[in-house]
Design an enzyme around this catalytic site. Structure first.
Site, PDB file in Angstrom:
ATOM      1  N   HIS A  14       0.972  -1.206  -0.044  1.00 56.05           N
ATOM      2  CA  HIS A  14      -0.005   0.029   0.114  1.00 56.05           C
ATOM      3  C   HIS A  14       0.958   1.168   0.081  1.00 56.05           C
ATOM      4  O   HIS A  14       1.420   1.673   1.218  1.00 56.05           O
ATOM      5  CB  HIS A  14      -0.912  -0.012   1.119  1.00 56.05           C
ATOM      6  CG  HIS A  14      -1.843   1.102   1.225  1.00 56.05           C
ATOM      7  ND1 HIS A  14      -3.294   0.850   1.172  1.00 56.05           N
ATOM      8  CD2 HIS A  14      -1.770   2.331   1.156  1.00 56.05           C
ATOM      9  CE1 HIS A  14      -3.886   1.916   1.460  1.00 56.05           C
ATOM     10  NE2 HIS A  14      -2.970   2.904   1.048  1.00 56.05           N
ATOM     11  N   HIS A  16       1.779   5.493  -1.726  1.00 57.08           N
ATOM     12  CA  HIS A  16       1.341   6.387  -2.486  1.00 57.08           C
ATOM     13  C   HIS A  16       2.619   7.034  -2.927  1.00 57.08           C
ATOM     14  O   HIS A  16       3.594   7.460  -2.207  1.00 57.08           O
ATOM     15  CB  HIS A  16       0.540   7.418  -1.704  1.00 57.08           C
ATOM     16  CG  HIS A  16      -0.838   7.314  -0.856  1.00 57.08           C
ATOM     17  ND1 HIS A  16      -1.651   7.375  -1.521  1.00 57.08           N
ATOM     18  CD2 HIS A  16      -0.793   6.502   0.268  1.00 57.08           C
ATOM     19  CE1 HIS A  16      -2.838   6.719  -0.929  1.00 57.08           C
ATOM     20  NE2 HIS A  16      -2.356   6.175   0.253  1.00 57.08           N
ATOM     21  N   LYS A  96      -9.346  -0.116  -5.944  1.00 58.45           N
ATOM     22  CA  LYS A  96      -9.192   0.385  -4.339  1.00 58.45           C
ATOM     23  C   LYS A  96     -10.703   1.233  -4.315  1.00 58.45           C
ATOM     24  O   LYS A  96     -10.711   2.322  -4.952  1.00 58.45           O
ATOM     25  CB  LYS A  96      -8.002   1.556  -4.311  1.00 58.45           C
ATOM     26  CG  LYS A  96      -8.093   1.979  -3.052  1.00 58.45           C
ATOM     27  CD  LYS A  96      -7.896   1.319  -1.823  1.00 58.45           C
ATOM     28  CE  LYS A  96      -7.873   2.085  -0.349  1.00 58.45           C
ATOM     29  NZ  LYS A  96      -6.514   2.982  -0.224  1.00 58.45           N
ATOM     30  N   HIS A 133     -10.381   1.301   1.984  1.00 59.20           N
ATOM     31  CA  HIS A 133     -10.317   2.524   2.762  1.00 59.20           C
ATOM     32  C   HIS A 133     -11.415   2.317   3.767  1.00 59.20           C
ATOM     33  O   HIS A 133     -12.496   2.799   3.490  1.00 59.20           O
ATOM     34  CB  HIS A 133      -9.804   3.664   2.305  1.00 59.20           C
ATOM     35  CG  HIS A 133      -9.796   4.818   3.561  1.00 59.20           C
ATOM     36  ND1 HIS A 133      -8.409   5.379   3.750  1.00 59.20           N
ATOM     37  CD2 HIS A 133     -10.452   5.195   4.372  1.00 59.20           C
ATOM     38  CE1 HIS A 133      -8.607   6.091   4.453  1.00 59.20           C
ATOM     39  NE2 HIS A 133      -9.777   6.074   5.276  1.00 59.20           N
ATOM     40  N   HIS A 167      -4.700  -0.626   5.767  1.00 62.51           N
ATOM     41  CA  HIS A 167      -4.160   0.035   6.714  1.00 62.51           C
ATOM     42  C   HIS A 167      -5.177  -0.018   8.001  1.00 62.51           C
ATOM     43  O   HIS A 167      -5.682   0.835   8.471  1.00 62.51           O
ATOM     44  CB  HIS A 167      -3.832   1.230   6.381  1.00 62.51           C
ATOM     45  CG  HIS A 167      -4.752   2.356   5.580  1.00 62.51           C
ATOM     46  ND1 HIS A 167      -6.185   2.309   6.081  1.00 62.51           N
ATOM     47  CD2 HIS A 167      -4.901   2.868   4.277  1.00 62.51           C
ATOM     48  CE1 HIS A 167      -6.916   2.971   5.077  1.00 62.51           C
ATOM     49  NE2 HIS A 167      -6.101   3.471   4.132  1.00 62.51           N
ATOM     50  N   ASP A 239       1.367   2.533   3.303  1.00 65.73           N
ATOM     51  CA  ASP A 239       0.755   3.641   3.264  1.00 65.73           C
ATOM     52  C   ASP A 239       1.698   4.945   3.446  1.00 65.73           C
ATOM     53  O   ASP A 239       1.275   6.064   3.756  1.00 65.73           O
ATOM     54  CB  ASP A 239      -0.334   3.754   4.360  1.00 65.73           C
ATOM     55  CG  ASP A 239      -1.502   4.788   3.999  1.00 65.73           C
ATOM     56  OD1 ASP A 239      -1.612   5.165   2.953  1.00 65.73           O
ATOM     57  OD2 ASP A 239      -2.252   5.097   4.941  1.00 65.73           O
ATOM     58  N   HIS A 243       3.814  14.559   1.463  1.00 69.11           N
ATOM     59  CA  HIS A 243       3.316  15.701   1.213  1.00 69.11           C
ATOM     60  C   HIS A 243       4.181  16.709   1.381  1.00 69.11           C
ATOM     61  O   HIS A 243       5.179  16.680   2.304  1.00 69.11           O
ATOM     62  CB  HIS A 243       1.975  16.042   2.239  1.00 69.11           C
ATOM     63  CG  HIS A 243       0.698  15.339   2.231  1.00 69.11           C
ATOM     64  ND1 HIS A 243       0.062  15.620   1.276  1.00 69.11           N
ATOM     65  CD2 HIS A 243       0.333  14.340   2.864  1.00 69.11           C
ATOM     66  CE1 HIS A 243      -1.000  14.655   1.335  1.00 69.11           C
ATOM     67  NE2 HIS A 243      -0.763  13.715   2.464  1.00 69.11           N
TER      68      HIS A 243
END
Length: 338
Positions: A14, A16, A96, A133, A167, A239, A243
């Site tokens: 998982h 990003h 997802k 999620h 998660h 996860d 940012h």
């Protein structure tokens, strides 16, 4: 007590990577130490058609450099046609599902689970896994627990649909794993280590704020025990969610913890602390290979006891990202990658 361990084909189930300059910065940081990763599709616009998926995969492959690394692609859940699913089936590891508004870039998510059950049925028939999620819009500490009712409903109504609870953060979610054959789960590094007290018990630590939010000590212990024992239906999924620093250290900070560069070393330290180092291979790769039937590129990552100081920030391509444990010294480090 072992002083080193060689891990075969570590997998992050998982992840990003974002897009653009951020993707250019963070992709090599995962590709260096992992053989493969499941790539989340919540971009703007979302990766919800085959053309976007193929183009995104090509950008990831270009950004990974010379590292041996497979991006396992996912589609953003929507009301797909049978033809769309058939065309995508061989190019995705799953689809997802985000409840609308539950997390970053999820506004186009599902508003009512029962309204899209015809899509679940087609996925079940085609053997396409569903990744979820799992949160409601209730009180923040109860959102995952409340969503377990939906997991039970889906697992019972679609018994051949492979469903991943992404998660997970609660003891209740761990217990549900053993209720249904077609449920499995991922768990992050941060949820094995922190509780809500680490996030907001003193001064707010924005770099530990994520969704689902960290929970109670008893939840952390249940997650940790399941991971340390390499529960056969539990997989590592970082996860890791980068940012820009400016989006974290601000009013209304973005949700996400960035762990990609330190995850393997920190997991080795954690498992060693509990004398469970021999179970790390299953948790970090073998369970995922068996549950998803993936065959990742051959890669051996050797970790050993020794000081590793986590970077205070990762910078490049006009981006600055602060990792978990920024500036701290860990007790385990990566010594070799083959």
């Amino acid at each position: 007590m072992a002083d080193s361990l060689t891990l075969r084909a570590p997998l992050d189930m998982h992840l990003h990577l974002r897009d653009g300059e951020m993707m250019e910065l963070v992709t090599p940081l995962t590709a260096e130490t992992f053989s493969g990763a499941v790539i989340m599709p919540n971009l703007v616009p979302p990766v919800d058609n085959l053309k976007r998926l193929q183009e995104y995969r090509e950008r990831i492959l270009a950004a990974k450099g010379d590292h041996k690394f497979d991006p396992y692609m996912t589609l953003f859940f929507r009301d797909y046609t049978e033809q769309e699913l058939a065309e995508a089936r061989d190019q995705i590891i799953g689809i997802k599902l985000y409840p609308a508004g539950a997390t970053t870039n999820s506004e186009a998510g599902v508003k009512a689970i029962d309204s899209v059950e015809h899509v679940f049925k087609m996925m079940e028939e085609m053997g396409i896994p569903l990744m979820v999620h799992g949160e409601t819009h209730g009180f923040v500490m109860d959102r995952e627990r409340e969503f377990l009712t939906s997991y039970r409903h889906l697992a019972e109504k679609f018994p051949k649909l492979q469903i991943t609870m992404e998660h997970i953060t609660t003891a209740d979610a761990v217990s549900v794993l053993d209720e249904f054959e077609n449920l499995r789960a991922t768990v992050t590094l941060q949820h094995l280590i922190i509780t809500l007290d680490d996030v907001a018990g003193g001064l707010l630590n924005p770099h530990l704020f994520c969704k689902p939010i960290a929970k109670r000590p008893e939840d952390r212990e249940a997650l940790l025990n399941a991971a340390l024992e390499a529960h056969p239906k539990l997989m590592f999924g970082s996860d890791s969610a980068p940012h820009p620093r400016s989006k974290k250290e601000c009013c209304g900070c973005a949700a996400g913890v960035f762990t990609a560069p330190l995850a393997v070393a920190r997991l080795a330290q954690l498992f060693d602390q509990h004398s469970k180092l021999d179970n790390l291979q299953a948790f970090l790769s073998d369970n995922a290979q068996r549950l998803y039937g993936v065959n990742p590129p051959a890669k051996e990552v050797t970790v050993e006891r020794g000081a590793f100081t986590v970077a205070s920030a990762y910078e490049g391509h006009g981006q600055t990202v602060i990792p978990m444990h920024a500036g701290e010294t860990l007790d385990w480090k990566i010594s070799q990658i083959d």
